[in-house]
Design a protein around this motif. Structure first.
Motif, PDB file in Angstrom:
ATOM      1  N   ALA A 114       0.823  -1.211   0.000  1.00  0.00           N
ATOM      2  CA  ALA A 114       0.000   0.000   0.000  1.00  0.00           C
ATOM      3  C   ALA A 114       0.857   1.262   0.000  1.00  0.00           C
ATOM      4  CB  ALA A 114      -0.937  -0.012   1.209  1.00  0.00           C
ATOM      5  N   ALA A 115       1.958   1.238   0.751  1.00  0.00           N
ATOM      6  CA  ALA A 115       2.834   2.409   0.846  1.00  0.00           C
ATOM      7  C   ALA A 115       3.451   2.743  -0.509  1.00  0.00           C
ATOM      8  CB  ALA A 115       3.925   2.153   1.879  1.00  0.00           C
ATOM      9  N   GLY A 116       3.940   1.718  -1.215  1.00  0.00           N
ATOM     10  CA  GLY A 116       4.495   1.978  -2.536  1.00  0.00           C
ATOM     11  C   GLY A 116       3.457   2.577  -3.470  1.00  0.00           C
ATOM     12  N   ALA A 117       2.258   2.012  -3.415  1.00  0.00           N
ATOM     13  CA  ALA A 117       1.197   2.467  -4.322  1.00  0.00           C
ATOM     14  C   ALA A 117       0.765   3.895  -4.020  1.00  0.00           C
ATOM     15  CB  ALA A 117       0.003   1.527  -4.230  1.00  0.00           C
ATOM     16  N   PHE A 118       0.603   4.230  -2.753  1.00  0.00           N
ATOM     17  CA  PHE A 118       0.080   5.565  -2.436  1.00  0.00           C
ATOM     18  C   PHE A 118       1.155   6.640  -2.445  1.00  0.00           C
ATOM     19  CE2 PHE A 118      -0.987   8.883   0.763  1.00  0.00           C
ATOM     20  CZ  PHE A 118      -1.942   9.535  -0.019  1.00  0.00           C
ATOM     21  N   PHE A 119       2.252   6.432  -1.723  1.00  0.00           N
ATOM     22  CA  PHE A 119       3.242   7.492  -1.606  1.00  0.00           C
ATOM     23  C   PHE A 119       3.882   7.831  -2.945  1.00  0.00           C
ATOM     24  CE2 PHE A 119       3.558   5.886   2.937  1.00  0.00           C
ATOM     25  CZ  PHE A 119       2.795   6.925   3.456  1.00  0.00           C
ATOM     26  N   CYS A 120       4.013   6.860  -3.836  1.00  0.00           N
ATOM     27  CA  CYS A 120       4.598   7.132  -5.152  1.00  0.00           C
ATOM     28  C   CYS A 120       3.593   7.683  -6.151  1.00  0.00           C
ATOM     29  CB  CYS A 120       5.233   5.867  -5.712  1.00  0.00           C
ATOM     30  SG  CYS A 120       6.707   5.328  -4.810  1.00  0.00           S
ATOM     31  N   VAL A 179      -6.595   2.971  -1.351  1.00  0.00           N
ATOM     32  CA  VAL A 179      -5.425   2.150  -1.653  1.00  0.00           C
ATOM     33  C   VAL A 179      -5.814   0.686  -1.431  1.00  0.00           C
ATOM     34  CG1 VAL A 179      -2.970   1.806  -1.247  1.00  0.00           C
ATOM     35  CG2 VAL A 179      -4.000   4.026  -0.737  1.00  0.00           C
ATOM     36  N   VAL A 180      -5.650  -0.124  -2.460  1.00  0.00           N
ATOM     37  CA  VAL A 180      -6.087  -1.523  -2.414  1.00  0.00           C
ATOM     38  C   VAL A 180      -4.912  -2.425  -2.756  1.00  0.00           C
ATOM     39  CG1 VAL A 180      -7.619  -3.232  -3.447  1.00  0.00           C
ATOM     40  CG2 VAL A 180      -8.465  -0.922  -3.013  1.00  0.00           C
ATOM     41  N   THR A 181      -4.719  -3.481  -1.964  1.00  0.00           N
ATOM     42  CA  THR A 181      -3.683  -4.472  -2.248  1.00  0.00           C
ATOM     43  C   THR A 181      -4.324  -5.847  -2.355  1.00  0.00           C
ATOM     44  OG1 THR A 181      -3.115  -5.129   0.033  1.00  0.00           O
ATOM     45  CG2 THR A 181      -2.133  -3.090  -0.804  1.00  0.00           C
ATOM     46  N   LEU A 182      -3.722  -6.700  -3.194  1.00  0.00           N
ATOM     47  CA  LEU A 182      -4.245  -8.053  -3.359  1.00  0.00           C
ATOM     48  C   LEU A 182      -3.179  -8.922  -4.018  1.00  0.00           C
ATOM     49  CD1 LEU A 182      -6.865  -9.720  -2.904  1.00  0.00           C
ATOM     50  CD2 LEU A 182      -7.494  -9.180  -5.259  1.00  0.00           C
ATOM     51  N   ASP A 183      -2.943 -10.106  -3.416  1.00  0.00           N
ATOM     52  CA  ASP A 183      -1.986 -11.048  -3.993  1.00  0.00           C
ATOM     53  C   ASP A 183      -2.320 -12.452  -3.521  1.00  0.00           C
ATOM     54  OD1 ASP A 183      -1.042 -11.154  -1.353  1.00  0.00           O
ATOM     55  OD2 ASP A 183       0.764  -9.979  -1.758  1.00  0.00           O
ATOM     56  N   GLY A 184      -1.351 -13.347  -3.581  1.00  0.00           N
ATOM     57  CA  GLY A 184      -1.572 -14.715  -3.145  1.00  0.00           C
ATOM     58  C   GLY A 184      -1.280 -14.937  -1.676  1.00  0.00           C
ATOM     59  N   GLY A 185      -0.868 -13.891  -0.960  1.00  0.00           N
ATOM     60  CA  GLY A 185      -0.682 -14.018   0.468  1.00  0.00           C
ATOM     61  C   GLY A 185       0.619 -13.442   0.974  1.00  0.00           C
ATOM     62  N   GLY A 186       0.543 -12.874   2.177  1.00  0.00           N
ATOM     63  CA  GLY A 186       1.714 -12.345   2.864  1.00  0.00           C
ATOM     64  C   GLY A 186       1.332 -11.900   4.252  1.00  0.00           C
ATOM     65  N   ASP A 187       2.109 -12.328   5.254  1.00  0.00           N
ATOM     66  CA  ASP A 187       1.821 -11.989   6.650  1.00  0.00           C
ATOM     67  C   ASP A 187       0.385 -12.343   7.039  1.00  0.00           C
ATOM     68  OD1 ASP A 187       4.257 -11.171   7.734  1.00  0.00           O
ATOM     69  OD2 ASP A 187       4.052  -9.123   6.983  1.00  0.00           O
ATOM     70  N   CYS A 215      -5.371   3.623  -5.804  1.00  0.00           N
ATOM     71  CA  CYS A 215      -3.996   3.144  -5.945  1.00  0.00           C
ATOM     72  C   CYS A 215      -3.987   1.630  -5.737  1.00  0.00           C
ATOM     73  CB  CYS A 215      -3.081   3.803  -4.916  1.00  0.00           C
ATOM     74  SG  CYS A 215      -2.991   5.592  -5.047  1.00  0.00           S
ATOM     75  N   LEU A 216      -3.217   0.927  -6.542  1.00  0.00           N
ATOM     76  CA  LEU A 216      -3.238  -0.533  -6.533  1.00  0.00           C
ATOM     77  C   LEU A 216      -1.828  -1.098  -6.443  1.00  0.00           C
ATOM     78  CD1 LEU A 216      -5.668  -0.894  -9.574  1.00  0.00           C
ATOM     79  CD2 LEU A 216      -6.303  -1.112  -7.167  1.00  0.00           C
ATOM     80  N   ALA A 217      -1.669  -2.188  -5.678  1.00  0.00           N
ATOM     81  CA  ALA A 217      -0.399  -2.914  -5.622  1.00  0.00           C
ATOM     82  C   ALA A 217      -0.660  -4.338  -5.159  1.00  0.00           C
ATOM     83  CB  ALA A 217       0.604  -2.217  -4.706  1.00  0.00           C
ATOM     84  N   GLY A 218       0.328  -5.192  -5.363  1.00  0.00           N
ATOM     85  CA  GLY A 218       0.182  -6.628  -5.123  1.00  0.00           C
ATOM     86  C   GLY A 218       0.107  -7.330  -6.462  1.00  0.00           C
ATOM     87  N   GLY A 219       0.538  -8.578  -6.496  1.00  0.00           N
ATOM     88  CA  GLY A 219       0.684  -9.297  -7.757  1.00  0.00           C
ATOM     89  C   GLY A 219      -0.563  -9.399  -8.599  1.00  0.00           C
ATOM     90  N   SER A 270      10.365  -3.879  -1.134  1.00  0.00           N
ATOM     91  CA  SER A 270      11.506  -3.190  -0.524  1.00  0.00           C
ATOM     92  C   SER A 270      11.304  -1.683  -0.549  1.00  0.00           C
ATOM     93  CB  SER A 270      12.809  -3.570  -1.239  1.00  0.00           C
ATOM     94  OG  SER A 270      12.766  -3.234  -2.616  1.00  0.00           O
ATOM     95  N   GLY A 271      10.781  -1.175  -1.668  1.00  0.00           N
ATOM     96  CA  GLY A 271      10.497   0.257  -1.743  1.00  0.00           C
ATOM     97  C   GLY A 271       9.407   0.674  -0.785  1.00  0.00           C
ATOM     98  N   GLY A 272       8.348  -0.142  -0.677  1.00  0.00           N
ATOM     99  CA  GLY A 272       7.250   0.187   0.233  1.00  0.00           C
ATOM    100  C   GLY A 272       7.695   0.216   1.680  1.00  0.00           C
ATOM    101  N   ALA A 273       8.531  -0.734   2.091  1.00  0.00           N
ATOM    102  CA  ALA A 273       9.011  -0.778   3.477  1.00  0.00           C
ATOM    103  C   ALA A 273       9.838   0.462   3.800  1.00  0.00           C
ATOM    104  CB  ALA A 273       9.836  -2.041   3.704  1.00  0.00           C
ATOM    105  N   ALA A 274      10.731   0.837   2.871  1.00  0.00           N
ATOM    106  CA  ALA A 274      11.558   2.018   3.102  1.00  0.00           C
ATOM    107  C   ALA A 274      10.711   3.283   3.189  1.00  0.00           C
ATOM    108  CB  ALA A 274      12.605   2.139   2.001  1.00  0.00           C
ATOM    109  N   LEU A 275       9.686   3.384   2.361  1.00  0.00           N
ATOM    110  CA  LEU A 275       8.803   4.548   2.397  1.00  0.00           C
ATOM    111  C   LEU A 275       8.018   4.610   3.711  1.00  0.00           C
ATOM    112  CD1 LEU A 275       7.574   4.432  -1.293  1.00  0.00           C
ATOM    113  CD2 LEU A 275       8.922   6.272  -0.261  1.00  0.00           C
ATOM    114  N   LEU A 276       7.542   3.463   4.195  1.00  0.00           N
ATOM    115  CA  LEU A 276       6.846   3.457   5.485  1.00  0.00           C
ATOM    116  C   LEU A 276       7.758   3.950   6.594  1.00  0.00           C
ATOM    117  CD1 LEU A 276       4.751   0.145   5.569  1.00  0.00           C
ATOM    118  CD2 LEU A 276       3.879   2.479   5.621  1.00  0.00           C
ATOM    119  N   SER A 277       8.999   3.501   6.576  1.00  0.00           N
ATOM    120  CA  SER A 277       9.952   3.933   7.593  1.00  0.00           C
ATOM    121  C   SER A 277      10.137   5.445   7.566  1.00  0.00           C
ATOM    122  CB  SER A 277      11.296   3.234   7.367  1.00  0.00           C
ATOM    123  OG  SER A 277      12.269   3.691   8.279  1.00  0.00           O
ATOM    124  N   TYR A 278      10.207   6.002   6.364  1.00  0.00           N
ATOM    125  CA  TYR A 278      10.409   7.453   6.261  1.00  0.00           C
ATOM    126  C   TYR A 278       9.174   8.229   6.696  1.00  0.00           C
ATOM    127  CZ  TYR A 278      11.577  12.037   4.436  1.00  0.00           C
ATOM    128  OH  TYR A 278      11.829  13.379   4.330  1.00  0.00           O
TER     129      TYR A 278
END
Length: 575
Positions: free
Chosen positions: A144-150, A158-166, A310-314, A346-354
Motif C-alpha cells: 500500500a505504501a508503494g502504491a500511495f506514496f509514489c 489504496v487496495v492491495t491483493l496477492d496470493g498471500g503475505g503476513d 492506488c493498486l499494488a500486489g501481484g 523493498s520500496g514500500g518498506a523504506a517509504l513506510l519507515s520514512y
C-alpha cells in the motif's frame, strides 16, 4: 531523523533460504532513488535468495557505504505476529467454508507459540559489519505504501491483493498526505490470486511467473461460467469484507499449491484451455471490482470522499482487471505501483519507515514520474563491452534518428540505454522495439525469442498522440506511463497498429513523455515523421525464462541469442 533508508525484501529469518522476488531499494529524504531486484544481477529469474548483489549495487550506485545507511526496513512482521494472522485466517476460512485446514492450523498454532517465546522481540542483522535492528512492516501495508506514496494523489483509496503475505491476501486503506488509514484486511486462503495461479499451473505454465499468459489467452475463450460449472467458484462477500471460496480453500490442503486444482484441471477433459482462461479472468474481474467497490463504500461511510484508486500486489499485474477498476463509477483515476509484485516491497518498506516520522509533513518527495531506478552505463563502458565481444559498431551522435530509420525499414532493434527499469515492465531502456504494422510479428518474434505469449506486444506512444489512439485516455493517466492498464483502441486506429492490438480490440500502452525519457520519446517522434504513426512496438529485452537484461554484456548476449537485427546500445549501433 532517518534520511538514508534501505528497504530489503529478503528472508532474514533464514538468509540461506528463499522468499519471493528479493530486491533492495534506497529511499533518500523520502524519494526512492535506486531500486534493484536481485534477479537482474544474479540472472536467475525471480531470484528469491538473499539479495547480496543488489545491496552492494544499490550502495555503489549512490556512492555510499553501509555506514551512511540510517536503518533497514523490511516487509514482514515479527514471525509470532505473522503466524498468528495466518492462524486467524485459517479459522475464518473454516467458519466461511467448512474446510478445516488441519496442517495449517496445527503448524501456525505451534509456530505462534514457539516464536512468541523463542524469537527475540527485536530482530537484528549485520551487513558489511554494521549491525541493524530491523524495522518490521506488514507485507500488505508495504504494498500500500508503494502504491500511495509514489502516486501523484494527495488522497486516494489504496487496495492491495496477492496470493498471500503476513497472513493476509489483501487490504484496503485510505491514503491521505503522509498517512495510511486502514479500512479492512482480507484474510488468507481464499484469494482470487490463488485461483489465478491455479489456472496458470493447470494449463501447463508456471505459477507466479506466467499469469500474464492467461490474461492474453482469455480473450480467445467462451467465459460462460454456468456452462463450465464455475459460477460459484469464488465470490466477494461485502458484509464479511472478504473473498469466500470453498474450492480455493480446499486447494490449500496441498500446502505448497504444487498440485493441479480440482476446480479447473478436470474441466480440461471437456473444455478448451481458452474457455478456462476466460472463466478465470471473468471471475477475477467481477469479484475484485466488487471488492474495490465495497472498499470505496466503506471509505465513504467513514467520512472519506475519494475518487482515485492506488493498486499494488501481484494481482494488479493484470492489466485488464486494472481497466475494469478504472471504469468503476465514481473512479476518476488509477495508479498502479510499477513494481506491483513482491519485488516492490523493498520500496514500500523504506517509504513506510520514512513517512512514519512526525517531522515529515508532505509526500511530494516520494511521488514518481518515472521508474528508471536501476543501473546506467556510460558509452565508455558500453564500448569496452562491445570490443570485448568483438562486435563491429558505429557511433552516432543522434542515434535516435538512426534507430527510427531502422525501425521504418522493418528491423527489430534491441534498445539498451540509460537507467534500468524497476519492476516487471521494460519501458524503453531495456526493450526490444519494432514497427507496429505486421500482425504476424507476435508469432514469429516470440518464436525467435523462445516465448509463448497470447497477448500482443505493447505499443509505446508519445503522450502528444495518446488521446488519438486510446478511448478515454487523459494526459493525467499515469498508470499508462508504466504499461499497467489496457484501453480500448479507436476503431480507425486498429488497422494502423495491428501488431499491438489484441483480439478484443484493447492494447496496454506505454505513454512516453519527453521529460522522463527524452531518448525514447525522440525515437518515436522520428519514427512518426517517417511513417505517420506515433507508435513503436515494445517488448522486454530478454530471452524466455531469463530476467530482463541489466548490463551491456547481458544486452550483447540477448542480441546474439535472440538473433535480433540490430543492437542499439547507448550511442552505438551493431548490425
Amino acid at each position: 531523523m532517518k534520511k538514508n533508508i534501505l528497504g530489503i525484501q529478503a528472508n532474514f529469518l533464514n538468509p540461506n533460504g528463499i522468499t519471493n522476488e528479493t530486491s533492495v531499494s534506497l529511499v533518500k529524504d523520502g524519494a526512492p532513488i535506486t531500486c534493484i531486484a536481485e534477479e537482474r544481477l544474479s540472472r536467475v529469474k525471480l531470484d528469491g535468495r538473499f539479495p547480496t548483489k543488489a545491496i552492494d549495487q544499490v550502495l555503489e550506485n549512490e556512492g555510499i557505504s553501509i555506514e551512511d545507511v540510517d536503518t533497514i526496513a523490511v516487509p514482514f512482521l515479527h514471525p509470532a505476529k505473522s503466524n498468528y494472522k495466518y492462524l486467524k485466517s485459517a479459522w475464518k476460512t473454516y467458519f466461511d467454508t467448512g474446510i478445516f485446514l488441519k496442517k495449517q492450523i496445527k503448524d501456525f498454532t505451534w509456530f505462534t507459540l514457539y516464536d512468541s517465546i523463542k524469537k527475540p522481540r527485536t530482530l537484528k542483522h549485520k551487513i558489511h559489519g554494521k549491525e541493524f535492528s530491523l524495522e518490521l512492516y506488514d507485507h500488505h501495508k508495504c504494498h500500500a505504501a508503494g502504491a500511495f506514496f509514489c502516486s501523484p494523489f494527495e488522497k486516494a483509496l489504496v487496495v492491495t491483493l496477492d496470493g498471500g503475505g503476513d497472513g493476509l491476501d489483501g487490504s484496503a486503506y485510505v491514503g491521505e498526505g503522509t498517512s495510511l488509514n486502514r479500512l479492512f484486511e482480507i484474510p488468507h486462503f481464499q484469494s482470487p490470486g490463488t485461483m489465478y495461479s491455479a489456472i496458470t499451473s493447470d494449463l501447463g505454465f508456471k505459477r507466479h511467473r506466467h499469469e500474464g499468459k492467461i490474461t492474453g489467452l482469455a480473450a480467445y475463450g467462451n467465459d460462460d461460467l454456468e456452462r463450465l460449472g464455475l459460477d460459484d467458484l469464488l465470490s466477494y462477500v461485502p458484509n464479511k469484507k472478504r473473498f469466500v471460496s470453498k474450492r480455493v480453500a480446499e486447494h490449500h490442503k496441498n500446502a505448497d499449491l504444487s498440485e493441479k486444482s480440482k476446480f479447473f484441471y478436470p474441466l480440461l477433459e471437456k473444455f478448451g484451455r481458452e474457455d478456462l482462461a476466460a472463466a478465470a479472468q471473468k471471475i477475477l474481474e467481477i469479484e475484485v471490482v466488487r471488492f474495490v467497490q465495497n472498499a470505496l463504500e466503506t471509505a465513504t461511510k467513514k467520512g472519506h470522499q475519494v475518487d482515485k484508486v492506488c493498486l499494488a500486489g501481484g494481482v494488479f499485474a493484470n492489466v485488464k482487471l486494472n481497466q475494469r477498476i478504472y471504469n468503476i463509477e465514481g473512479v476518476n483515476n488509477v495508479f498502479v505501483y510499477p513494481a506491483m509484485g513482491d519485488d516492490g516491497l523493498s520500496g514500500g518498506a523504506a517509504l513506510l519507515s520514512y513517512f512514519e516520522q512526525s517531522e515529515v509533513k508532505s509526500k511530494k518527495a516520494a511521488e514518481i514520474k518515472e521508474i528508471y531506478k536501476g543501473i546506467a552505463y556510460d558509452n565508455d563502458r558500453i564500448k569496452a563491452a562491445l570490443d570485448q565481444a568483438n562486435l563491429s559498431y558505429t557511433h552516432y551522435d543522434e542515434v535516435e534518428k538512426e534507430i527510427a530509420q531502422l525501425l521504418h525499414q522493418g528491423k527489430i532493434v534491441g534498445r539498451f540505454n540509460g537507467r534500468m527499469e524497476y519492476g516487471p515492465r521494460a519501458l524503453g531502456n531495456r526493450s526490444i522495439i519494432g514497427a507496429p504494422f505486421d500482425p504476424s510479428i507476435n508469432d514469429w518474434l516470440n518464436k525467435k525469442l523462445n516465448r509463448t505469449e497470447f497477448m500482443p506486444f505493447a505499443p509505446s506512444i508519445n503522450v502528444e498522440h495518446a488521446k488519438d489512439y486510446f478511448i478515454g485516455y487523459e494526459d493525467n493517466h499515469i498508470a499508462a506511463d508504466f504499461m499497467t492498464i489496457t484501453y480500448d483502441v479507436f476503431e480507425d486506429k486498429i488497422e494502423k497498429i495491428p501488431a499491438v492490438v489484441h483480439i478484443d480490440k484493447t492494447a496496454r500502452p506505454q505513454v512516453v513523455r519527453e521529460e522522463t525519457n527524452p531518448s525514447y520519446h525522440k525515437i518515436i517522434d522520428e519514427f512518426y515523421k517517417l511513417s505517420g504513426v506515433p507508435v513503436v512496438l515494445n517488448t522486454s529485452f530478454n530471452i524466455h525464462e531469463q530476467p530482463i537484461v541489466c548490463t551491456p554484456e547481458d544486452a550483447i548476449a540477448g542480441f546474439l541469442e535472440g538473433k535480433l537485427d540490430v543492437l542499439a546500445i547507448g550511442n552505438f549501433i551493431c548490425t
